[in-house]
Scaffold this motif. Structure first.
Motif, PDB file in Angstrom:
ATOM      1  N   MET A   1     -61.706 -29.612 -34.740  1.00 38.88           N
ATOM      2  CA  MET A   1     -61.075 -29.137 -33.513  1.00 38.88           C
ATOM      3  C   MET A   1     -61.987 -28.082 -32.874  1.00 38.88           C
ATOM      4  SD  MET A   1     -57.266 -27.503 -33.076  1.00 38.88           S
ATOM      5  CE  MET A   1     -56.574 -28.869 -33.960  1.00 38.88           C
ATOM      6  N   ALA A   2     -62.321 -28.228 -31.630  1.00 39.16           N
ATOM      7  CA  ALA A   2     -63.210 -27.305 -30.934  1.00 39.16           C
ATOM      8  C   ALA A   2     -62.432 -26.089 -30.442  1.00 39.16           C
ATOM      9  CB  ALA A   2     -63.868 -28.008 -29.758  1.00 39.16           C
ATOM     10  N   ILE A   3     -63.105 -24.964 -30.408  1.00 40.08           N
ATOM     11  CA  ILE A   3     -62.515 -23.749 -29.861  1.00 40.08           C
ATOM     12  C   ILE A   3     -62.413 -23.929 -28.349  1.00 40.08           C
ATOM     13  CG2 ILE A   3     -62.885 -21.287 -29.499  1.00 40.08           C
ATOM     14  CD1 ILE A   3     -64.282 -21.219 -32.210  1.00 40.08           C
ATOM     15  N   SER A   4     -61.227 -23.657 -27.788  1.00 41.22           N
ATOM     16  CA  SER A   4     -61.004 -23.924 -26.373  1.00 41.22           C
ATOM     17  C   SER A   4     -61.420 -22.769 -25.464  1.00 41.22           C
ATOM     18  CB  SER A   4     -59.535 -24.264 -26.136  1.00 41.22           C
ATOM     19  OG  SER A   4     -58.720 -23.188 -26.550  1.00 41.22           O
TER      20      SER A   4
ATOM     21  N   GLU B   1     -59.697  -9.897 -46.475  1.00 40.91           N
ATOM     22  CA  GLU B   1     -58.300  -9.991 -46.061  1.00 40.91           C
ATOM     23  C   GLU B   1     -58.064 -10.846 -44.826  1.00 40.91           C
ATOM     24  OE1 GLU B   1     -60.037  -7.053 -45.817  1.00 40.91           O
ATOM     25  OE2 GLU B   1     -59.637  -6.211 -47.790  1.00 40.91           O
ATOM     26  N   ALA B   2     -59.017 -11.661 -44.414  1.00 39.72           N
ATOM     27  CA  ALA B   2     -58.899 -12.417 -43.161  1.00 39.72           C
ATOM     28  C   ALA B   2     -57.655 -13.292 -43.132  1.00 39.72           C
ATOM     29  CB  ALA B   2     -60.146 -13.272 -42.932  1.00 39.72           C
ATOM     30  N   GLU B   3     -57.395 -14.005 -44.198  1.00 38.84           N
ATOM     31  CA  GLU B   3     -56.248 -14.909 -44.219  1.00 38.84           C
ATOM     32  C   GLU B   3     -54.933 -14.139 -44.157  1.00 38.84           C
ATOM     33  OE1 GLU B   3     -55.201 -19.101 -46.337  1.00 38.84           O
ATOM     34  OE2 GLU B   3     -56.119 -17.573 -47.612  1.00 38.84           O
TER      35      GLU B   3
ATOM     36  N   ARG C   1     -50.148 -19.487 -33.925  1.00 37.25           N
ATOM     37  CA  ARG C   1     -50.316 -20.485 -34.980  1.00 37.25           C
ATOM     38  C   ARG C   1     -51.671 -20.305 -35.648  1.00 37.25           C
ATOM     39  NH1 ARG C   1     -52.951 -25.668 -33.198  1.00 37.25           N
ATOM     40  NH2 ARG C   1     -54.002 -25.155 -31.247  1.00 37.25           N
ATOM     41  N   ILE C   2     -51.729 -20.761 -36.888  1.00 36.79           N
ATOM     42  CA  ILE C   2     -53.003 -20.880 -37.589  1.00 36.79           C
ATOM     43  C   ILE C   2     -53.592 -22.213 -37.155  1.00 36.79           C
ATOM     44  CG2 ILE C   2     -54.123 -21.117 -39.843  1.00 36.79           C
ATOM     45  CD1 ILE C   2     -52.906 -18.320 -39.463  1.00 36.79           C
ATOM     46  N   VAL C   3     -54.838 -22.205 -36.724  1.00 35.93           N
ATOM     47  CA  VAL C   3     -55.478 -23.422 -36.234  1.00 35.93           C
ATOM     48  C   VAL C   3     -56.250 -24.118 -37.353  1.00 35.93           C
ATOM     49  CG1 VAL C   3     -57.139 -24.365 -34.570  1.00 35.93           C
ATOM     50  CG2 VAL C   3     -55.594 -22.499 -33.899  1.00 35.93           C
ATOM     51  N   ARG C   4     -57.085 -23.372 -38.052  1.00 38.47           N
ATOM     52  CA  ARG C   4     -57.834 -23.979 -39.152  1.00 38.47           C
ATOM     53  C   ARG C   4     -58.449 -22.905 -40.034  1.00 38.47           C
ATOM     54  NH1 ARG C   4     -63.346 -26.276 -36.342  1.00 38.47           N
ATOM     55  NH2 ARG C   4     -63.679 -24.406 -35.126  1.00 38.47           N
TER      56      ARG C   4
ATOM     57  N   VAL D   1     -61.753 -18.654 -48.807  1.00 35.85           N
ATOM     58  CA  VAL D   1     -61.676 -18.711 -47.344  1.00 35.85           C
ATOM     59  C   VAL D   1     -62.837 -17.940 -46.728  1.00 35.85           C
ATOM     60  CG1 VAL D   1     -60.333 -18.044 -45.304  1.00 35.85           C
ATOM     61  CG2 VAL D   1     -59.175 -19.046 -47.290  1.00 35.85           C
ATOM     62  N   MET D   2     -63.568 -18.614 -45.837  1.00 37.52           N
ATOM     63  CA  MET D   2     -64.636 -17.967 -45.086  1.00 37.52           C
ATOM     64  C   MET D   2     -64.088 -17.481 -43.752  1.00 37.52           C
ATOM     65  SD  MET D   2     -68.462 -19.305 -43.990  1.00 37.52           S
ATOM     66  CE  MET D   2     -67.903 -20.746 -43.103  1.00 37.52           C
ATOM     67  N   THR D   3     -63.507 -18.403 -42.971  1.00 34.58           N
ATOM     68  CA  THR D   3     -62.930 -18.020 -41.675  1.00 34.58           C
ATOM     69  C   THR D   3     -61.547 -18.631 -41.536  1.00 34.58           C
ATOM     70  OG1 THR D   3     -63.807 -19.912 -40.440  1.00 34.58           O
ATOM     71  CG2 THR D   3     -65.193 -17.920 -40.534  1.00 34.58           C
ATOM     72  N   ILE D   4     -60.783 -18.006 -40.679  1.00 37.28           N
ATOM     73  CA  ILE D   4     -59.490 -18.556 -40.303  1.00 37.28           C
ATOM     74  C   ILE D   4     -59.358 -18.384 -38.798  1.00 37.28           C
ATOM     75  CG2 ILE D   4     -58.298 -16.427 -40.958  1.00 37.28           C
ATOM     76  CD1 ILE D   4     -55.884 -18.309 -41.715  1.00 37.28           C
ATOM     77  N   GLU D   5     -59.178 -19.499 -38.117  1.00 39.25           N
ATOM     78  CA  GLU D   5     -58.997 -19.487 -36.666  1.00 39.25           C
ATOM     79  C   GLU D   5     -57.503 -19.485 -36.398  1.00 39.25           C
ATOM     80  OE1 GLU D   5     -59.688 -22.459 -32.901  1.00 39.25           O
ATOM     81  OE2 GLU D   5     -61.105 -22.592 -34.562  1.00 39.25           O
ATOM     82  N   PHE D   6     -57.072 -18.595 -35.489  1.00 45.49           N
ATOM     83  CA  PHE D   6     -55.657 -18.506 -35.154  1.00 45.49           C
ATOM     84  C   PHE D   6     -55.490 -18.171 -33.689  1.00 45.49           C
ATOM     85  CE2 PHE D   6     -57.087 -14.381 -36.578  1.00 45.49           C
ATOM     86  CZ  PHE D   6     -56.374 -13.436 -35.865  1.00 45.49           C
ATOM     87  N   GLU D   7     -54.305 -18.453 -33.176  1.00 44.70           N
ATOM     88  CA  GLU D   7     -53.979 -18.166 -31.777  1.00 44.70           C
ATOM     89  C   GLU D   7     -52.784 -17.240 -31.715  1.00 44.70           C
ATOM     90  OE1 GLU D   7     -53.243 -21.855 -29.752  1.00 44.70           O
ATOM     91  OE2 GLU D   7     -55.323 -22.512 -29.942  1.00 44.70           O
ATOM     92  N   LEU D   8     -52.864 -16.261 -30.818  1.00 46.20           N
ATOM     93  CA  LEU D   8     -51.753 -15.360 -30.512  1.00 46.20           C
ATOM     94  C   LEU D   8     -51.525 -15.416 -29.020  1.00 46.20           C
ATOM     95  CD1 LEU D   8     -52.839 -12.184 -32.556  1.00 46.20           C
ATOM     96  CD2 LEU D   8     -51.403 -14.091 -33.321  1.00 46.20           C
TER      97      LEU D   8
END
Length: 171
Positions: free
Chosen positions: A1-4, A16-18, A32-35, A54-61
């Protein structure tokens, strides 16, 4: 999924990213958590992380995309970067202040700014604040600004009273 989004803030955490992303998603309604991405053995001599962590976590607020990175202790978050939360009313100010400051350091909370338990700085700002502190009547705006500078969590009624020159102690 690409970052929009063209620009996505990336928050560097030790490990502590997650937990931080899950905390923020629990507070903001449209979130939501994206990936998640995970470290592999590739580059372990540089990143020092266990494969599968976990290296990264992409999320939307509220439509804003963020990335949280478990990058180790090399860098830390400071108040030099903060995220403003626009609040329609005192109930929203109270909600976001209470939720985001839960477990955070008390001493960093002033003028509507707070630092959360992960070290991220937030500004919890009522939508009316710019009107009160930068309005055309400099004397009124200066009173509102002075009142704001004395507050930790912003109080809309007190800011409006200061703007109007009303003593909150008078009946």
């Amino acid at each position: 999924m690409a970052i929009s989004a063209k620009i996505t803030p990336c928050l560097w955490f030790d490990s502590e990213a997650e937990q931080a992303a899950e905390f923020y998603v629990s507070i903001f309604k449209n979130s939501r958590i994206v990936r998640r991405t995970y470290y592999s053995d590739v580059g372990k001599e540089i990143h020092g992380r266990e494969a599968g962590s976990v290296m990264t976590i992409e999320f939307e607020l509220e439509g804003q995309t963020f990335t949280a990175l478990n990058g180790g202790p090399l860098f830390t978050l400071t108040e030099a970067i903060s995220f403003m939360v626009d609040c329609a009313d005192q109930a929203e100010v109270d909600y976001f202040w209470d939720q985001l400051s839960d477990g955070g350091p008390e001493e960093s909370q002033q003028c509507g700014w707070l630092k959360d338990r992960f070290g991220v700085t937030w500004q919890i700002v009522p939508s009316i604040l710019p009107e009160l502190v930068t309005g055309p009547d400099r004397e009124k705006s200066d009173r509102a600004m002075s009142a704001m500078l004395e507050m930790k969590k912003l109080n809309i009624a007190a800011l409006q009273a200061a703007y109007e020159g009303i003593d909150p102690m008078e009946p």
